[in-house]
Write a protein that holds these residues in place. Sequence first.
Motif, PDB file in Angstrom:
ATOM      1  N   GLY A  32      62.662  17.813  37.886  1.00 16.80           N
ATOM      2  CA  GLY A  32      61.950  17.659  39.182  1.00 16.80           C
ATOM      3  C   GLY A  32      60.856  17.154  39.351  1.00 16.80           C
ATOM      4  O   GLY A  32      60.187  16.960  40.539  1.00 16.80           O
ATOM      5  N   ILE A  33      60.305  16.520  38.377  1.00 13.15           N
ATOM      6  CA  ILE A  33      58.987  15.642  38.204  1.00 13.15           C
ATOM      7  C   ILE A  33      59.504  14.154  38.110  1.00 13.15           C
ATOM      8  O   ILE A  33      60.082  13.981  37.299  1.00 13.15           O
ATOM      9  CB  ILE A  33      57.694  16.082  37.426  1.00 13.15           C
ATOM     10  CG1 ILE A  33      57.424  17.623  37.700  1.00 13.15           C
ATOM     11  CG2 ILE A  33      56.494  15.358  37.631  1.00 13.15           C
ATOM     12  CD1 ILE A  33      56.835  17.906  39.142  1.00 13.15           C
ATOM     13  N   THR A  46      56.858  14.092  43.705  1.00 13.80           N
ATOM     14  CA  THR A  46      57.999  15.448  43.974  1.00 13.80           C
ATOM     15  C   THR A  46      58.579  15.300  45.147  1.00 13.80           C
ATOM     16  O   THR A  46      58.086  14.262  45.978  1.00 13.80           O
ATOM     17  CB  THR A  46      57.222  16.614  44.004  1.00 13.80           C
ATOM     18  OG1 THR A  46      56.000  16.492  44.914  1.00 13.80           O
ATOM     19  CG2 THR A  46      56.567  17.094  42.742  1.00 13.80           C
TER      20      THR A  46
END
Length: 347
Positions: A32-33, A46
């Motif tokens: 998710g980064i 993000t």
Amino acid sequence: MKRNERKDFHEHFSKQMNEQEQAGRVVRSTHGIYSIATESKTYTGTLSGRFHNEITENRDYPAVGDWVIFQPYDNNSKALIQRILQRRTLLSRKKAGTGNEEQIIAANIDAVFIVTALTKEFNVRRLERYVQQVYESGARPVVVCTKRDLCDTVSEKLWQVERVAPGVPVYAVDSLTGEGMVSLLTEVNEGETISLIGSSGVGKSTLINRLLHKEVQATKNVRESDERGRHTTTHRELFELPEGAFIIDTPGMRELQLWGDQETTAGTFSDIENLSQQCKFRDCQHEQEPGCAVQQAIAEGELEAERLNSFNKLKRELHRLELKDQYGTHRTNRMLHGPNKGKIYPS
């Protein structure tokens, strides 16, 4: 980033954004980064709350190779991703497991280097599956056979690849010494993006280090017992090559579950498709029908029976995937294996 500064920023993407918007390319994705590269710097990004709430399926998330619109914050050091620009191509596979989910491998790629080793790992049936998935992505496939120094039958194995991947360029290289790399570089074009795919231990990381002329990816030895490798690469990442092209390294795959539809098998099995045009019946299933050109080619030794078996297997697999997408897993199982096989159950 001005719209004409990045060689890989095609007009296709430029038409999708406003003058005030800022675009960058996802060059790395981990839990998710995202690392978002522009001409001048790389941001840690993000998803914005709005974007995250609009996501309904796996393919909606950014992938390495995607171009995204983002908003810088925190003194211009971080970024909120607001949306993905429409992709030109998309390489994906069915996510492992019994469900029916798509797993994105890479986006906006022009070519895919299917990497296999000329050792015990060599498997033409597996190559057929890789070629099939590349055609499904919209990119062009290229087969790269590594570890040629460990093989005494290079020509024979290259011939086997050419038999199962008609029209697909095939190269044999030794990534450690550089043998064969000059020929392979003819497939590396300025501004294009290449993705590497293949099993663990076939030499993808060593190959990418050779292409980059420096050690950027860690490498590990394979097990002597079965020549299988460990997952040296644990994430997807995009690098720029000296030739002005871009390359995406991906983790090794233990298996490749297909994602797509039956239409793309025409490219993977062009030999069978061409023979089918000569069959007596247009709906020939290439089994016991009279006048079957495919069966005749097998009888005369022009086509391997295993090639037809693989063709039928992949068609069945893709057909099942289409049914699961339309009717769900439970109803598909009833349709294919239940007492009323072939019946379409109403919703």
